[in-house]
Scaffold this motif. Structure first.
Motif, PDB file in Angstrom:
ATOM      1  N   ALA A 233      49.486 -12.153 -12.093  1.00 56.43           N
ATOM      2  CA  ALA A 233      50.621 -12.535 -11.253  1.00 56.43           C
ATOM      3  C   ALA A 233      51.939 -12.521 -12.040  1.00 56.43           C
ATOM      4  O   ALA A 233      53.015 -12.638 -11.452  1.00 56.43           O
ATOM      5  N   LEU A 234      51.846 -12.331 -13.374  1.00 55.25           N
ATOM      6  CA  LEU A 234      53.050 -12.364 -14.195  1.00 55.25           C
ATOM      7  C   LEU A 234      53.635 -10.978 -14.374  1.00 55.25           C
ATOM      8  O   LEU A 234      52.911  -9.986 -14.458  1.00 55.25           O
ATOM      9  N   SER A 235      54.966 -10.888 -14.452  1.00 47.41           N
ATOM     10  CA  SER A 235      55.639  -9.615 -14.685  1.00 47.41           C
ATOM     11  C   SER A 235      55.624  -9.299 -16.181  1.00 47.41           C
ATOM     12  O   SER A 235      55.318 -10.155 -17.021  1.00 47.41           O
ATOM     13  N   ASP A 236      55.982  -8.046 -16.487  1.00 47.25           N
ATOM     14  CA  ASP A 236      56.028  -7.653 -17.901  1.00 47.25           C
ATOM     15  C   ASP A 236      57.053  -8.480 -18.671  1.00 47.25           C
ATOM     16  O   ASP A 236      56.818  -8.851 -19.831  1.00 47.25           O
ATOM     17  N   ASP A 237      58.203  -8.752 -18.039  1.00 40.45           N
ATOM     18  CA  ASP A 237      59.230  -9.556 -18.710  1.00 40.45           C
ATOM     19  C   ASP A 237      58.718 -10.954 -19.034  1.00 40.45           C
ATOM     20  O   ASP A 237      59.003 -11.496 -20.103  1.00 40.45           O
ATOM     21  N   GLU A 238      57.943 -11.534 -18.109  1.00 37.34           N
ATOM     22  CA  GLU A 238      57.416 -12.880 -18.329  1.00 37.34           C
ATOM     23  C   GLU A 238      56.367 -12.880 -19.443  1.00 37.34           C
ATOM     24  O   GLU A 238      56.301 -13.807 -20.254  1.00 37.34           O
ATOM     25  N   ILE A 239      55.541 -11.821 -19.496  1.00 36.28           N
ATOM     26  CA  ILE A 239      54.539 -11.721 -20.554  1.00 36.28           C
ATOM     27  C   ILE A 239      55.225 -11.582 -21.921  1.00 36.28           C
ATOM     28  O   ILE A 239      54.824 -12.203 -22.909  1.00 36.28           O
ATOM     29  N   GLN A 240      56.289 -10.756 -21.963  1.00 34.09           N
ATOM     30  CA  GLN A 240      57.044 -10.603 -23.204  1.00 34.09           C
ATOM     31  C   GLN A 240      57.722 -11.927 -23.598  1.00 34.09           C
ATOM     32  O   GLN A 240      57.811 -12.270 -24.782  1.00 34.09           O
TER      33      GLN A 240
ATOM     34  N   ILE B  59      56.579 -14.926 -22.923  1.00 30.40           N
ATOM     35  CA  ILE B  59      55.528 -15.800 -23.455  1.00 30.40           C
ATOM     36  C   ILE B  59      55.193 -15.409 -24.886  1.00 30.40           C
ATOM     37  O   ILE B  59      55.020 -16.265 -25.770  1.00 30.40           O
ATOM     38  N   LYS B  60      55.075 -14.092 -25.146  1.00 32.33           N
ATOM     39  CA  LYS B  60      54.759 -13.625 -26.500  1.00 32.33           C
ATOM     40  C   LYS B  60      55.855 -14.030 -27.494  1.00 32.33           C
ATOM     41  O   LYS B  60      55.579 -14.402 -28.638  1.00 32.33           O
ATOM     42  N   TYR B  61      57.112 -13.936 -27.031  1.00 34.10           N
ATOM     43  CA  TYR B  61      58.244 -14.308 -27.891  1.00 34.10           C
ATOM     44  C   TYR B  61      58.156 -15.792 -28.279  1.00 34.10           C
ATOM     45  O   TYR B  61      58.299 -16.157 -29.452  1.00 34.10           O
ATOM     46  N   LEU B  62      57.920 -16.664 -27.265  1.00 32.82           N
ATOM     47  CA  LEU B  62      57.807 -18.092 -27.559  1.00 32.82           C
ATOM     48  C   LEU B  62      56.609 -18.384 -28.449  1.00 32.82           C
ATOM     49  O   LEU B  62      56.669 -19.248 -29.334  1.00 32.82           O
ATOM     50  N   ALA B  63      55.497 -17.632 -28.250  1.00 32.12           N
ATOM     51  CA  ALA B  63      54.299 -17.850 -29.063  1.00 32.12           C
ATOM     52  C   ALA B  63      54.584 -17.520 -30.527  1.00 32.12           C
ATOM     53  O   ALA B  63      54.121 -18.216 -31.443  1.00 32.12           O
ATOM     54  N   ILE B  64      55.359 -16.443 -30.769  1.00 30.64           N
ATOM     55  CA  ILE B  64      55.722 -16.075 -32.145  1.00 30.64           C
ATOM     56  C   ILE B  64      56.644 -17.139 -32.749  1.00 30.64           C
ATOM     57  O   ILE B  64      56.489 -17.570 -33.892  1.00 30.64           O
TER      58      ILE B  64
ATOM     59  N   CYS C  51      61.584 -33.193 -24.142  1.00 34.78           N
ATOM     60  CA  CYS C  51      60.998 -33.269 -25.488  1.00 34.78           C
ATOM     61  C   CYS C  51      61.373 -32.032 -26.311  1.00 34.78           C
ATOM     62  O   CYS C  51      61.447 -30.920 -25.801  1.00 34.78           O
ATOM     63  N   GLU C  52      61.612 -32.237 -27.611  1.00 35.59           N
ATOM     64  CA  GLU C  52      61.960 -31.103 -28.475  1.00 35.59           C
ATOM     65  C   GLU C  52      60.769 -30.166 -28.708  1.00 35.59           C
ATOM     66  O   GLU C  52      60.956 -29.030 -29.153  1.00 35.59           O
ATOM     67  N   ASP C  53      59.556 -30.650 -28.413  1.00 35.14           N
ATOM     68  CA  ASP C  53      58.353 -29.821 -28.562  1.00 35.14           C
ATOM     69  C   ASP C  53      57.933 -29.167 -27.249  1.00 35.14           C
ATOM     70  O   ASP C  53      56.814 -28.648 -27.131  1.00 35.14           O
ATOM     71  N   ALA C  54      58.818 -29.174 -26.249  1.00 32.92           N
ATOM     72  CA  ALA C  54      58.454 -28.678 -24.916  1.00 32.92           C
ATOM     73  C   ALA C  54      58.028 -27.210 -24.945  1.00 32.92           C
ATOM     74  O   ALA C  54      57.079 -26.814 -24.253  1.00 32.92           O
ATOM     75  N   ASP C  55      58.706 -26.365 -25.743  1.00 33.87           N
ATOM     76  CA  ASP C  55      58.330 -24.942 -25.801  1.00 33.87           C
ATOM     77  C   ASP C  55      56.934 -24.763 -26.379  1.00 33.87           C
ATOM     78  O   ASP C  55      56.152 -23.917 -25.900  1.00 33.87           O
ATOM     79  N   ALA C  56      56.601 -25.534 -27.413  1.00 35.78           N
ATOM     80  CA  ALA C  56      55.263 -25.445 -28.005  1.00 35.78           C
ATOM     81  C   ALA C  56      54.202 -25.896 -27.005  1.00 35.78           C
ATOM     82  O   ALA C  56      53.113 -25.289 -26.912  1.00 35.78           O
TER      83      ALA C  56
END
Length: 316
Positions: free
Chosen positions: A261-268, A270-275, A299-304
């Motif tokens: 259900a996710l677009s390519d931009d959304e997958i990219q 997610i990958k960016y935040l994971a890195i 929270c400052e850890d919200a992205d993690a």
């Protein structure tokens, strides 16, 4: 070869003042034969405190310079003044520091000189034309400071009677007042002694007022600091709100439709935040992440936590 270090030199003003008084005393003895038109030594004429010369000839420096001269008719005048300067001045200088000690010493000495000038100007007594010399006014100021700083310290009165400093100050003050009022004519300047005590009191009253003002400012600053600490913190900015809205949308569609259900931009994204958050460990541990919860959103850890939640949903 390194030269041996010399012993540290004494920089305190107590010893320097004693040396200055002794040097002036020697010069008084050497110039005793030189007489001014007023039948006194030239040094006493110019540096002793003669109210008539201050008022009529403008010798205003005498209000300070007189305290460095002593009677040459005997040794005990300078001896007792310098002894008192040593025993009272040393602990005060160690307590306050040299700069403040010197300022206080000169303030009390000049205050005593000013008292002598004003009283004799008003009374127009015979002392109006007679020079006053000696460090007694400044020394009485030191006695007061010692009694204030070390009120319960015991001092040997007449070298064998123990008395607490605070009572010694009261005793000397009352004695000098009595002698000034009822002691008759005397070569001792009781006004100078009382003036040194009075200006010492003035100094401590002003210092205490400054201390109260300083403490009031400190209390006000602490109050403002506590108010700032307890004030509601501003919420997240628009950029953070937009990011949380995007993450909320990703989590909703991931829960409902899975990764497809996710677009390519959304997958990219997610990958960016994971890195960027690789190895980051949220401070709250494994507590369930809820992006709609204000605590989690701010929270400052919200992205993690978001990356961890995405991984969990993709594995299910």
């Amino acid at each position: 070869m390194k030269a041996p270090e010399s012993a540290p030199s004494y920089r305190g003003w107590v010893l320097k003042l004693i040396i200055a008084n002794v040097i002036a005393y020697v010069f008084q003895i050497l110039t005793a034969a030189d007489r001014s038109p007023y039948s006194m030594s030239v040094l006493t004429y110019y540096l002793g405190l003669t109210p008539a010369l201050v008022v009529e000839r403008g010798f205003v420096w005498q209000i300070v310079s007189y305290m460095f001269l002593h009677s040459t008719s005997g040794f005990f005048h300078i001896f007792f003044n310098m002894y008192a300067l040593l025993i009272f001045g040393t602990p005060i200088e160690q307590e306050w520091g040299s700069k403040r000690f010197l300022g206080y010493y000169l303030f009390c000495g000049a205050g005593a000189g000013l008292s002598i000038l004003v009283i004799n100007l008003i009374s127009q007594s015979v002392a109006y034309n007679i020079p006053t010399i000696g460090a007694s006014g400044a020394v009485f100021g030191l006695l007061l400071a010692f009694g204030v700083l070390y009120p319960n310290a015991e001092i040997l009165l007449f070298f064998f009677v123990p008395i607490k400093a605070k009572y010694l100050v009261m005793l000397y003050g009352l004695l000098e007042l009595y002698l000034e009022l009822f002691g008759g004519n005397s070569s001792i300047s009781h006004i100078g002694h009382l003036g040194g005590l009075f200006f010492g009191i003035v100094y401590f009253l002003v210092a205490r007022r400054k201390g109260i003002s300083f403490r009031a400012k400190m209390r006000s600053a602490r109050k403002e600091y506590r108010a700032a600490e307890n004030a509601p913190k501003p919420g997240p900015g628009r950029e953070v709100q937009a990011k949380r809205a995007r993450q909320r949308d990703i989590l909703v569609r991931l829960k409902n439709g899975g990764p497809a259900a996710l677009s390519d931009d959304e997958i990219q994204y997610i990958k960016y935040l994971a890195i960027m958050k690789d190895g980051a460990s949220p401070g709250c541990g494994d507590v369930d992440y809820n992006i709609d919860d204000k605590y989690c959103a701010d929270c400052e850890d919200a992205d993690a936590c978001f990356v961890r939640e995405v991984k969990r949903l993709m594995e299910n």
